[in-house]
Design an enzyme around this catalytic site. Structure first.
Site, PDB file in Angstrom:
ATOM      1  N   HIS A 109      16.880  -4.599   3.994  1.00 41.70           N
ATOM      2  CA  HIS A 109      15.904  -4.945   5.029  1.00 41.70           C
ATOM      3  C   HIS A 109      14.560  -4.257   4.739  1.00 41.70           C
ATOM      4  CE1 HIS A 109      19.683  -5.150   7.688  1.00 41.70           C
ATOM      5  NE2 HIS A 109      19.201  -6.370   7.757  1.00 41.70           N
ATOM      6  N   GLN A 160      23.861 -17.077  17.379  1.00 43.43           N
ATOM      7  CA  GLN A 160      24.317 -17.334  16.016  1.00 43.43           C
ATOM      8  C   GLN A 160      25.701 -16.765  15.750  1.00 43.43           C
ATOM      9  OE1 GLN A 160      20.857 -15.103  14.323  1.00 43.43           O
ATOM     10  NE2 GLN A 160      22.311 -14.471  12.759  1.00 43.43           N
ATOM     11  N   SER A 211      24.639  -4.776   3.355  1.00 42.45           N
ATOM     12  CA  SER A 211      24.826  -5.598   4.549  1.00 42.45           C
ATOM     13  C   SER A 211      25.099  -4.662   5.715  1.00 42.45           C
ATOM     14  CB  SER A 211      26.036  -6.522   4.356  1.00 42.45           C
ATOM     15  OG  SER A 211      26.458  -7.037   5.602  1.00 42.45           O
TER      16      SER A 211
END
Ligand code: AMP
Length: 288
Positions: A44, A68, A192
């Site tokens: 990020h 989502q 992640s």
């Protein structure tokens, strides 16, 4: 005098965000937006860095977007780590962290969402019904609220980049998309936020994803052109891993996402695997 890094202004009200962004545009400042769900890692941060280099004002958005997530997915337990996120970007000049509440983004009477097809249909779309509609909806809302000139996304979510690009073209959204490379841990594991769910043992098993991608690239370099054969070899890497459940391993055309029969430089290997219950995705171009 260039501005020095300092804590970003935190804005939670979408109208305040819009007003701030309008002022920036009126001052001819180029706005870059980096949409995230927080729990920031170096991947990020690399997007934020790129925006800071290329834009006059960077807006980092942090919002764990409920639309989502599927009903049995990890929305509730998704890590929320605002203070650590701010620390992770403290060395950069991020002007605003936009951190809206769920009710501000989705008031109780909201009744509209973006419908997606095309690149949203296979792979992630098939395994996570509604996921890309939720992604497209929140990304379009963020684009409307901030009206950035540029938006930064990661290659890590390869299919998502195609879905967002399609939406931007189909709905005439005036934003430039910049897709940034996937950052990995030293051992190859793609960074992640969901890696935080992995135990030491599960993390070892998770290495099979990047190993499968490395294998694909090596075989391609060595002359392999038969996609079915390569796919079988990649799948075989998961058969002896207890707790690993493959959602898909696919060798696809980079634009249509259709499976290919013959491998080429531009073929993308996509995979999604549940490792001890944690669902991980990764991808790589064969001719990397
Ligand atoms: P997320 O918070 O998971 O929604 O991710 C926010 C943005 O960061 C998305 O555009 C992702 O593709 C991107 N991203 C996630 N992981 C990585 C990574 N390992 N390297 C580069 N970008 C990433």
């Amino acid at each position: 005098m260039p501005k020095q890094p300092s804590r970003p202004t935190i804005i939670s009200d979408p109208h305040a965000m819009t007003a701030w962004a309008e002022q920036q545009r009126n001052a001819s400042r180029r706005i870059g937006v980096v949409p995230t769900m927080g729990a920031l890692h170096a991947g990020h941060v690399s997007l934020v860095e790129r925006s800071c280099q290329e834009c006059d004002a960077t807006v980092l958005t942090i919002f764990v977007n409920p639309t989502q997530f599927g009903p049995h997915e990890d929305f509730q337990k998704y890590p929320r780590t605002l203070e650590a996120d701010l620390a992770a970007i403290a060395h950069l000049l991020v002007e605003v962290a936009f951190c809206p509440t769920t009710s501000a983004m989705y008031p109780p009477d909201h009744a509209t969402r973006v419908e997606v097809a095309g690149p949203a249909m296979p792979w992630e779309g098939a395994h996570r019904p509604g996921h890309f509609s939720g992604v497209a909806t929140i990304v379009l809302k963020l684009f409307e609220i901030v009206r950035p000139q540029v938006a930064y996304f990661g290659q890590k979510d390869y299919q998502q980049t195609l879905v967002v690009r399609r939406m931007v073209e189909d709905l005439n959204v005036p934003v430039e998309l910049v897709i940034c490379p996937t950052l990995r841990e030293a051992d190859g594991l793609a960074m992640s936020s969901r890696n935080a769910y992995l135990s030491t043992e599960s993390r070892q098993k998770a290495l099979r994803l990047s190993q499968a991608l490395n294998l694909a690239q090596e075989r391609f370099r060595a002359g392999a052109r038969d996609a079915a054969k390569l796919r079988a070899e990649m799948l075989a890497l998961f058969t002896d891993v207890p707790g690993a459940q493959v959602d898909y391993v696919a060798l696809v055309d980079p634009t249509s996402l259709a499976e290919v029969a013959d491998l080429s430089e531009t073929t993308v290997a996509l995979l999604a695997v549940r490792v001890d219950g944690t669902r991980l995705i990764d991808n790589a171009r064969l001719g990397a």
